[in-house]
Design a protein around this motif. Structure first.
Motif, PDB file in Angstrom:
ATOM      1  N   ALA A  14       0.726  -1.360  -0.008  1.00 61.82           N
ATOM      2  CA  ALA A  14       0.005  -0.084  -0.029  1.00 61.82           C
ATOM      3  C   ALA A  14       0.776   1.293   0.144  1.00 61.82           C
ATOM      4  N   GLN A  15       1.766   1.101   0.816  1.00 59.69           N
ATOM      5  CA  GLN A  15       2.843   2.270   0.985  1.00 59.69           C
ATOM      6  C   GLN A  15       3.693   2.527  -0.556  1.00 59.69           C
ATOM      7  N   GLU A  16       3.841   1.493  -1.175  1.00 61.09           N
ATOM      8  CA  GLU A  16       4.714   1.393  -2.449  1.00 61.09           C
ATOM      9  C   GLU A  16       3.681   2.266  -3.408  1.00 61.09           C
ATOM     10  N   MET A  17       2.228   1.823  -3.538  1.00 60.71           N
ATOM     11  CA  MET A  17       1.326   2.262  -4.198  1.00 60.71           C
ATOM     12  C   MET A  17       1.193   3.694  -4.145  1.00 60.71           C
ATOM     13  N   GLN A  18       1.325   3.883  -2.869  1.00 59.11           N
ATOM     14  CA  GLN A  18       0.885   5.287  -2.413  1.00 59.11           C
ATOM     15  C   GLN A  18       1.997   6.152  -2.930  1.00 59.11           C
ATOM     16  N   GLU A  19       3.295   5.768  -2.747  1.00 60.21           N
ATOM     17  CA  GLU A  19       4.432   6.739  -3.468  1.00 60.21           C
ATOM     18  C   GLU A  19       4.171   6.677  -4.807  1.00 60.21           C
ATOM     19  N   HIS A  20       3.898   5.584  -5.503  1.00 62.78           N
ATOM     20  CA  HIS A  20       3.963   5.626  -6.938  1.00 62.78           C
ATOM     21  C   HIS A  20       2.946   6.482  -7.409  1.00 62.78           C
ATOM     22  N   SER A  21       1.799   6.363  -6.910  1.00 61.60           N
ATOM     23  CA  SER A  21       0.886   7.437  -7.374  1.00 61.60           C
ATOM     24  C   SER A  21       0.851   8.872  -7.135  1.00 61.60           C
ATOM     25  N   LEU A  22       1.953   9.185  -5.728  1.00 62.83           N
ATOM     26  CA  LEU A  22       2.089  10.404  -5.479  1.00 62.83           C
ATOM     27  C   LEU A  22       3.022  11.056  -6.360  1.00 62.83           C
ATOM     28  N   ARG A  23       4.133  10.432  -6.917  1.00 62.73           N
ATOM     29  CA  ARG A  23       5.108  10.720  -8.079  1.00 62.73           C
ATOM     30  C   ARG A  23       4.257  10.874  -9.107  1.00 62.73           C
ATOM     31  N   SER A  24       3.388   9.940  -9.523  1.00 59.72           N
ATOM     32  CA  SER A  24       2.613  10.059 -10.831  1.00 59.72           C
ATOM     33  C   SER A  24       2.024  11.412 -10.900  1.00 59.72           C
ATOM     34  N   LEU A  25       1.209  11.567  -9.814  1.00 59.71           N
ATOM     35  CA  LEU A  25       0.515  12.832  -9.621  1.00 59.71           C
ATOM     36  C   LEU A  25       1.207  14.254  -9.781  1.00 59.71           C
ATOM     37  N   GLN A  26       2.563  14.060  -9.077  1.00 62.98           N
ATOM     38  CA  GLN A  26       3.353  15.163  -9.123  1.00 62.98           C
ATOM     39  C   GLN A  26       3.948  15.649 -10.448  1.00 62.98           C
ATOM     40  N   LEU A  27       4.334  14.292 -11.271  1.00 57.98           N
ATOM     41  CA  LEU A  27       4.779  14.300 -12.605  1.00 57.98           C
ATOM     42  C   LEU A  27       3.581  14.893 -13.365  1.00 57.98           C
ATOM     43  N   SER A  28       2.562  14.318 -13.339  1.00 59.47           N
ATOM     44  CA  SER A  28       1.311  14.936 -14.198  1.00 59.47           C
ATOM     45  C   SER A  28       1.154  16.300 -14.194  1.00 59.47           C
ATOM     46  N   ILE A  29       1.093  16.952 -12.937  1.00 63.07           N
ATOM     47  CA  ILE A  29       1.016  18.478 -12.606  1.00 63.07           C
ATOM     48  C   ILE A  29       2.270  19.233 -13.204  1.00 63.07           C
ATOM     49  N   ALA A  30       3.454  18.610 -13.081  1.00 69.33           N
ATOM     50  CA  ALA A  30       4.552  19.380 -13.632  1.00 69.33           C
ATOM     51  C   ALA A  30       4.473  19.292 -15.063  1.00 69.33           C
ATOM     52  N   LEU A  31       4.158  18.207 -15.711  1.00 74.47           N
ATOM     53  CA  LEU A  31       4.024  17.966 -17.228  1.00 74.47           C
ATOM     54  C   LEU A  31       3.413  18.894 -17.890  1.00 74.47           C
ATOM     55  N   LYS A  32       2.230  19.727 -17.180  1.00 70.12           N
ATOM     56  CA  LYS A  32       1.473  20.537 -17.810  1.00 70.12           C
ATOM     57  C   LYS A  32       2.078  21.872 -18.262  1.00 70.12           C
ATOM     58  N   GLU A  33       2.964  22.167 -17.326  1.00 67.52           N
ATOM     59  CA  GLU A  33       4.108  23.367 -17.670  1.00 67.52           C
ATOM     60  C   GLU A  33       5.279  23.169 -18.269  1.00 67.52           C
ATOM     61  N   ALA A  34       5.432  21.924 -18.676  1.00 60.15           N
ATOM     62  CA  ALA A  34       6.662  21.449 -19.345  1.00 60.15           C
ATOM     63  C   ALA A  34       7.000  22.142 -20.607  1.00 60.15           C
ATOM     64  N   LEU A  35       5.791  22.305 -21.327  1.00 60.85           N
ATOM     65  CA  LEU A  35       5.924  22.662 -22.899  1.00 60.85           C
ATOM     66  C   LEU A  35       6.244  24.412 -22.612  1.00 60.85           C
ATOM     67  N   THR A  36       5.358  25.043 -21.885  1.00 60.07           N
ATOM     68  CA  THR A  36       5.465  26.382 -21.698  1.00 60.07           C
ATOM     69  C   THR A  36       6.888  26.857 -21.234  1.00 60.07           C
ATOM     70  N   ASN A  37       7.317  25.955 -20.232  1.00 57.47           N
ATOM     71  CA  ASN A  37       8.573  26.221 -19.664  1.00 57.47           C
ATOM     72  C   ASN A  37       9.942  25.670 -20.402  1.00 57.47           C
ATOM     73  N   ASP A  38       9.595  25.132 -21.757  1.00 62.28           N
ATOM     74  CA  ASP A  38      10.774  24.847 -22.376  1.00 62.28           C
ATOM     75  C   ASP A  38      11.587  23.805 -21.939  1.00 62.28           C
ATOM     76  N   GLN A  39      11.107  22.673 -21.501  1.00 62.78           N
ATOM     77  CA  GLN A  39      11.810  21.789 -20.667  1.00 62.78           C
ATOM     78  C   GLN A  39      11.785  20.470 -21.356  1.00 62.78           C
ATOM     79  N   PHE A  40      11.272  20.473 -22.520  1.00 62.42           N
ATOM     80  CA  PHE A  40      11.454  19.398 -23.612  1.00 62.42           C
ATOM     81  C   PHE A  40      12.493  19.515 -24.571  1.00 62.42           C
ATOM     82  N   HIS A  41      13.263  18.532 -24.915  1.00 61.30           N
ATOM     83  CA  HIS A  41      14.132  18.547 -26.215  1.00 61.30           C
ATOM     84  C   HIS A  41      14.081  17.307 -26.758  1.00 61.30           C
ATOM     85  N   LEU A  42      14.801  17.337 -27.937  1.00 59.38           N
ATOM     86  CA  LEU A  42      14.778  15.985 -28.819  1.00 59.38           C
ATOM     87  C   LEU A  42      16.207  15.505 -28.918  1.00 59.38           C
ATOM     88  N   VAL A  43      16.466  14.274 -28.971  1.00 66.44           N
ATOM     89  CA  VAL A  43      17.590  13.515 -29.209  1.00 66.44           C
ATOM     90  C   VAL A  43      17.417  12.607 -30.467  1.00 66.44           C
TER      91      VAL A  43
END
Ligand code: C2E
Ligand code: MG
Ligand code: MG
Ligand code: MG
Length: 285
Positions: A14-43
């Motif tokens: 349960a703890q693992e699940m929680q940590e996993h979904s917390l990270r997913s949630l944080q990533l999902s939120i941060a992802l919304k700003e990634a494009l406008t904040n110029d955080q992507f690049h291609l290799v």
């Protein structure tokens, strides 16, 4: 005691699940700003011909540099972007970026090279996909003929009739189409024959142990033979050793992509690669 162990196991889980979904949630939120904040690049990872050792193209792979967490793997953030729908915008950014890059290479006299981009399931199913990406490419001043779209076998399989229609429309618009991670989805070969697919990318899970595993050898040999009888090109992914390369060449595989030839390269490195490696002159499809 069994009960006790069980409860501990559950608590840990349960703890693992929680940590996993917390990270997913944080990533999902941060992802919304990634494009406008110029955080992507291609290799760009070069692809090589096995018949004459020249470069045939390259695959563009997305990288996310988060200021706090560092590099986040696409294996982790692409599924999140797919869930939130953000992948459509991100995917359009990728195509636009590739087309602008090709235009810049053209202007600077670098050799013309076909670049492959990955299409997600959601992006592939946008009703205006073909119009949207065609106009992005043309606006940048390049042509769809120099862009290859990769869709996974899972996407192509889900609804073969619908997928086939889109694949044919992409091909008519000038794009090359390849099936990524091929061999993992148990495709029916009969439907593949009908669609304008140019290339099969043999999944790297079959290449990994190909030198020793006779089952993988049998599968890869069958894929190559089948592809040839349907007049499609094969490219092996994840080739890391000379022995793997020798096996593939012996079986008639046309192309390879993997660390053995080159890791994915940042733009400047890839440009050096373009200048110093011979490019295949005539593109057969
Ligand atoms: P993929 O399209 O199958 O890409 C090949 C993956 O294998 C890449 O991982 C590449 O770095 C890795 N690879 C290449 N050669 C070797 C090798 O010799 N050994 C090993 N072990 N790995 C090798 P990457 O860049 O982490 O991308 C993972 C997946 O994320 C991609 O798999 C693709 O499904 C997805 N992805 C990446 N960029 C994009 C994008 O722009 N749009 C979408 N929708 N998906 C993307
Ligand atoms: Mg790919
Ligand atoms: Mg793949
Ligand atoms: Mg993959």
């Amino acid at each position: 005691r069994a009960k006790h162990d069980g409860r501990n196991t559950f608590r840990f889980f349960a703890q693992e699940m929680q940590e996993h979904s917390l990270r997913s949630l944080q990533l999902s939120i941060a992802l919304k700003e990634a494009l406008t904040n110029d955080q992507f690049h291609l290799v760009y990872q070069p692809q090589m011909s096995l018949s004459n050792n020249s470069m045939v193209g390259a695959e563009a792979l997305l990288r996310w540099e988060h200021p706090e967490w560092g590099t986040v793997s696409p294996a982790e953030f692409i599924p999140l972007a797919e869930q939130s729908g953000l992948i459509v915008q991100i995917g359009e950014w990728v195509i636009q970026q590739v087309a602008q890059q090709q235009k810049s290479w053209l202007e600077r006299g670098l050799p013309e090279v076909i670049i492959a981009v990955n299409l997600s399931a959601l992006q592939f199913h946008q009703p205006d996909l073909v119009e949207t990406i065609t106009s992005l490419v043309r606006k940048a001043g390049v042509v769809p003929e120099n862009i290859e779209v990769e869709l996974t076998e899972a996407v192509a399989l889900k609804d073969p009739e619908v997928a086939g229609t889109t694949i044919d429309a992409l091909s008519r618009a000038g794009f090359k189409v390849s099936i990524d991670d091929f061999g993992t989805g148990y495709s029916s070969m009969s439907y593949l024959k009908k669609f304008a697919v140019h290339k099969l990318k043999i999944d790297q899970s079959f290449i990994k142990d190909i030198v020793t595993d006779i089952d993988d050898q049998a599968i890869v040999t069958a894929i190559i033979q089948m592809a040839h009888s349907l007049h499609k090109t094969t490219i092996a992914e994840g080739v890391e050793t000379q022995e793997q390369l020798d096996f593939l060449r012996k079986k008639g595989c046309e192309e390879m992509q993997g660390y053995w030839y080159s890791r994915p390269l940042v733009t400047e490195q890839f440009e050096q690669f373009l200048k110093s490696h011979e490019l295949q002159k005539t593109q057969e499809t």
